[in-house]
Design a protein around this motif. Structure first.
Motif, short mmCIF file in Angstrom:
data_model
loop_
_atom_site.label_atom_id
_atom_site.label_comp_id
_atom_site.label_asym_id
_atom_site.label_seq_id
_atom_site.Cartn_x
_atom_site.Cartn_y
_atom_site.Cartn_z
N HIS A 1 0.81 -1.20 -0.13
CA HIS A 1 0.12 0.01 0.09
C HIS A 1 0.83 1.22 -0.09
O HIS A 1 1.99 1.18 0.55
CB HIS A 1 -0.87 -0.03 1.06
CG HIS A 1 -1.78 -1.00 1.33
ND1 HIS A 1 -1.54 -2.26 1.90
CD2 HIS A 1 -3.16 -1.46 0.86
CE1 HIS A 1 -2.65 -3.24 1.88
NE2 HIS A 1 -3.44 -2.67 1.25
N ASP A 2 0.32 2.38 -0.53
CA ASP A 2 1.03 3.66 -0.55
C ASP A 2 0.84 4.25 0.81
O ASP A 2 -0.04 3.69 1.80
CB ASP A 2 0.69 4.44 -1.74
CG ASP A 2 -0.80 4.89 -1.78
OD1 ASP A 2 -1.36 4.61 -0.85
OD2 ASP A 2 -1.29 5.19 -2.64
N LYS A 3 1.22 5.64 1.12
CA LYS A 3 1.05 6.40 2.31
C LYS A 3 -0.17 6.52 2.50
O LYS A 3 -0.75 6.56 3.68
CB LYS A 3 1.85 7.52 2.12
CG LYS A 3 3.24 7.34 2.08
CD LYS A 3 4.01 8.51 2.03
CE LYS A 3 5.56 8.63 2.02
NZ LYS A 3 6.33 9.87 1.90
N GLU A 4 -1.06 6.74 1.45
CA GLU A 4 -2.52 6.78 1.63
C GLU A 4 -3.58 5.67 2.02
O GLU A 4 -4.71 5.84 2.19
CB GLU A 4 -3.22 7.60 0.60
CG GLU A 4 -2.71 9.16 0.44
CD GLU A 4 -1.59 9.18 0.07
OE1 GLU A 4 -0.71 8.27 -0.80
OE2 GLU A 4 -0.64 10.43 0.26
N GLY A 5 -2.52 4.44 1.82
CA GLY A 5 -3.45 3.24 2.09
C GLY A 5 -4.07 2.59 0.87
O GLY A 5 -4.79 1.51 1.23
N ASN A 6 -3.78 3.03 -0.39
CA ASN A 6 -4.24 2.54 -1.58
C ASN A 6 -3.27 1.29 -1.77
O ASN A 6 -2.06 1.50 -1.84
CB ASN A 6 -4.20 3.69 -2.70
CG ASN A 6 -4.96 5.01 -2.37
OD1 ASN A 6 -5.99 4.83 -1.78
ND2 ASN A 6 -4.41 6.21 -2.40
#
Length: 683
Positions: free
Chosen positions: A416-421
């Protein structure tokens, strides 16, 4: 006329008779005197005029040299006349017009100076004011005027009739002065707020000035004064007294540890000495630039320690990565990382080296199991790879070209990326083909162990039977031998007893050989031997084992002499077992035993075989024929150990053993062992 009258009276009194003559002479004398006096007066006037002209010329030249303008302010006319210069109009200007050209901020002060000259008896007034040089009335053009005014009095009075003013345009001078002051303020600001400590010393080493940074570095008492450094000569301070020659000062740069107990200084300083020369080439000042590098030195030392730690960490990381790479290669494992946005997957050796990058569509083609399901998952990975997963299945080789089938185990976790995606996945792929093969072999070995246990039970039963059979014959015929009186009958019984003793001895020998194989105690002792002669002797003994008249024993010996070095006793044991088995299963036809020199894989060796026309071996049993306790016919006498012993002997000799057989046509048992053939002769 008074003088003439006096002379006349004297002459008239004393000499009346000479009066006319004297009168004439007097008149002539007076005329001459007057003439001479007039000439002298004219000459004096002319000289004064020339002198005045010279003075006027000198004044004009002086005025021209000084570039001054001269004006006269006529108080009666309230008008200002231009006497010399170009600053004012040629016809002059009236007072009101003059006021309009003076800067409003300076007008009152300027008029006050004129009042002092006109009304207060001031003999000389010197002042400045701003002046508009533009007489067109358009754009003001301001400049600075230097004015010197003196009064001119009315003759015989103390009243001022005119004011004579000498005016000089000092706009450029004032601008230059302002620029100099601005630069001086700028340089002072730079000097005072420099990030480097700066000090100026006299050539003989006495402090003149220091900026704020130098004062902080040297712990001055105040911004204006420091008693210690003001009273201490530069050349008496360390390290200047050691490294600076005050009689021959040159530019120097050095780093040093400065210790000044009087000012509580214990710092590492970077110092530069720069002599400043005057126009005569003499040293006017000494400029000292100093920078406190204690923190930088500490940071540098810390950076060095950090570099060492980073280097050690990099070496450890490199070692870990090498170990990880070795481990992954040894385990046939790769790390992988996928990107859902790009639809690609990268495979890594270790953690950083990309071995291969392919698309999801390409990867799906490598799977042999569940290909359609996997293709569907790769088409929409965000819907399926949201949790940790594990997969095991068959694939084609991913990291090399080939058609073999591989078993791969794939583990994955979502990324996941920093935004949780959800952006991709990470995991490991491991080739477990060898593990699956070993698992299959383990399964086979388990089955074989189970069979071995069963076969051992059969073996023990067979051993009981095999041992009891010759022992019963030996014991029984031994008892009967005492009751038999006929020599022919005794001879037959003795032969039967002897045969059963041989059978029992072979059985015991097989068990001993098998125990040596299990204990890894079997020894191969090569000796020089003539294989041709040894083969003839062996065949003569083996031919006695063929008892059935429908079976012909054949010998194939292509050499009359063949010298080599090997363990002939062990090879005789193998050939004997081959012939013994052939005798058991062959009831008509022939049994042929032979050998020859044969080269395999670049190595010279000896090939031997035993061919029979017996019942043959089924195809599905050929793989088991050399295993222990295997008997294809339980009704035929034997322990099922002979061929396994033969295989152990040949493998101990680094050779090969095998069988070629066809059911109903017979079998050919053979072996090949490496041998150094020293000499041979063909028949």
């Amino acid at each position: 006329m008074t003088v003439l009258r006096i002379i006349y009276n004297v002459l008239a009194f004393k000499m009346p008779q000479l009066l006319p003559l004297i009168l004439i002479v007097g008149i002539v004398a007076i005329f001459i005197i007057v003439l001479i006096s007039n000439r002298m007066i004219l000459l004096r006037v002319r000289r004064r005029m020339e002198k005045a002209k010279t003075v006027t010329q000198m004044m004009d030249q002086a005025v021209a040299i000084t570039s001054n303008d001269i004006v006269r302010y006529d108080l009666r006319d309230q008008y200002i006349y231009r006497l010399y210069g170009t600053m004012f109009p040629e016809n002059g200007i009236d007072l009101e017009d003059w006021k309009s050209h003076v800067h409003p901020d300076d007008l009152e002060e300027t008029l006050e100076w004129f009042r002092q000259v006109i009304y207060c008896g001031l003999k000389r007034a010197e002042f400045y004011y701003r002046w508009n040089f533009d007489f067109t009335g358009q754009n003001p053009r301001w400049g600075y005027l230097h004015n010197v005014s003196v009064p001119e009095y009315q003759p015989g009075t103390r009243y001022v009739s005119n004011v004579i003013s000498t005016i000089k345009d000092e706009s450029k001078l004032r601008q230059d002065e302002q620029e100099v002051n601005r630069l001086a303020r700028c340089y002072k600001l730079i000097f005072e707020h420099s990030i480097i400590g700066l000090s100026f010393y006299t050539p003989d080493g006495w402090l003149l000035d220091s900026n704020q940074m130098m004062r902080e570095i040297c712990h001055f008492d105040s911004d204006e004064f420091d008693e210690f450094f003001s009273k201490t000569n530069l050349f008496d301070q360390s390290p200047f007294r050691e490294i600076v020659d005050k009689d021959n000062i040159e530019e120097l740069w050095f780093c040093h540890l400065s210790i000044v107990p009087e000012r509580d200084i214990y710092d590492y300083l970077e110092t530069r000495v720069h002599p400043i020369y005057d126009e005569k080439g003499q040293i006017a000042y000494l400029a000292i630039a100093t920078r406190n590098v204690s923190e930088e030195r500490q940071m540098y030392q810390q950076a060095k320690l950090n570099d060492i730690e980073i280097q050690k960490a990099n070496e450890r990381i490199r070692a870990y990565e090498e170990e990880l790479t070795f481990m992954m290669e040894a385990c046939e494992m790769r790390a992988w990382r996928s990107s859902f946005a790009d639809g690609t997957i990268q495979f890594f050796k270790g953690l950083s080296t990309v071995e291969r990058e392919i698309t999801f569509e390409q990867l799906a083609e490598y799977f042999l199991d569940d290909k359609e399901t996997i293709s569907e998952h790769f088409a929409r990975p965000q819907d399926f790879y949201t949790t940790s997963m594990s997969y095991m299945g068959r694939t084609r080789p991913i990291f090399h070209d080939g058609d073999e089938v591989q078993w791969n185990q794939i583990n994955s976790i979502p990324l996941h990326d920093k935004e949780g995606n959800l952006i991709g996945g990470f995991g490991l792929i491991r080739n477990i083909s060898s593990l699956m093969r070993k698992q299959e072999l383990l399964k086979q070995e388990t089955e074989r162990a189970n069979d071995s246990g069963r076969l051992k039970s059969v073996f023990l039963a067979n051993m009981t039977h095999e041992i009891r059979t010759p022992l019963n014959a030996i014991v029984g015929f031994s008892d009967l031998l005492q009751a038999i009186e006929g020599p022919e009958e005794k001879k037959e019984m003795i032969r039967i007893i002897h045969n059963n003793c041989d059978m029992l001895l072979r059985l015991i020998n097989d068990i001993l050989v098998l125990s040596n194989v299990d204990a890894n105690a079997m020894q191969i002792i090569p000796k020089q031997v003539d294989i041709a002669r040894n083969f003839d002797d062996l065949c003569q003994s083996l031919s006695q084992r063929v008892q059935e008249p429908t079976v012909e024993f054949q010998k194939d010996n292509p050499y009359c002499m063949l010298l080599t070095s090997l363990d002939s006793a062990r090879l005789d044991q193998v050939v004997t077992n081959f012939v013994t088995n052939a005798v058991k299963y062959t009831h008509q036809g022939h049994i042929r035993v032979g050998y020859r020199i044969e080269e395999r894989q670049g190595h010279q060796g000896l090939y031997a075989y035993c061919e029979d026309t017996g019942s043959g071996i089924p195809q599905d049993q050929k793989g088991r024929i050399f295993e222990r306790f295997v008997k294809l016919n339980d009704y035929i006498q034997g322990t099922g150990l002979g061929l396994s012993i033969c295989k152990a002997i040949i493998e101990k000799c680094d050779g090969q053993i095998g069988v070629d057989s066809e059911v109903g046509k017979g079998s050919t048992f053979w072996f090949w062992i490496p041998a150094d053939i020293q000499e041979y002769q063909e028949n």
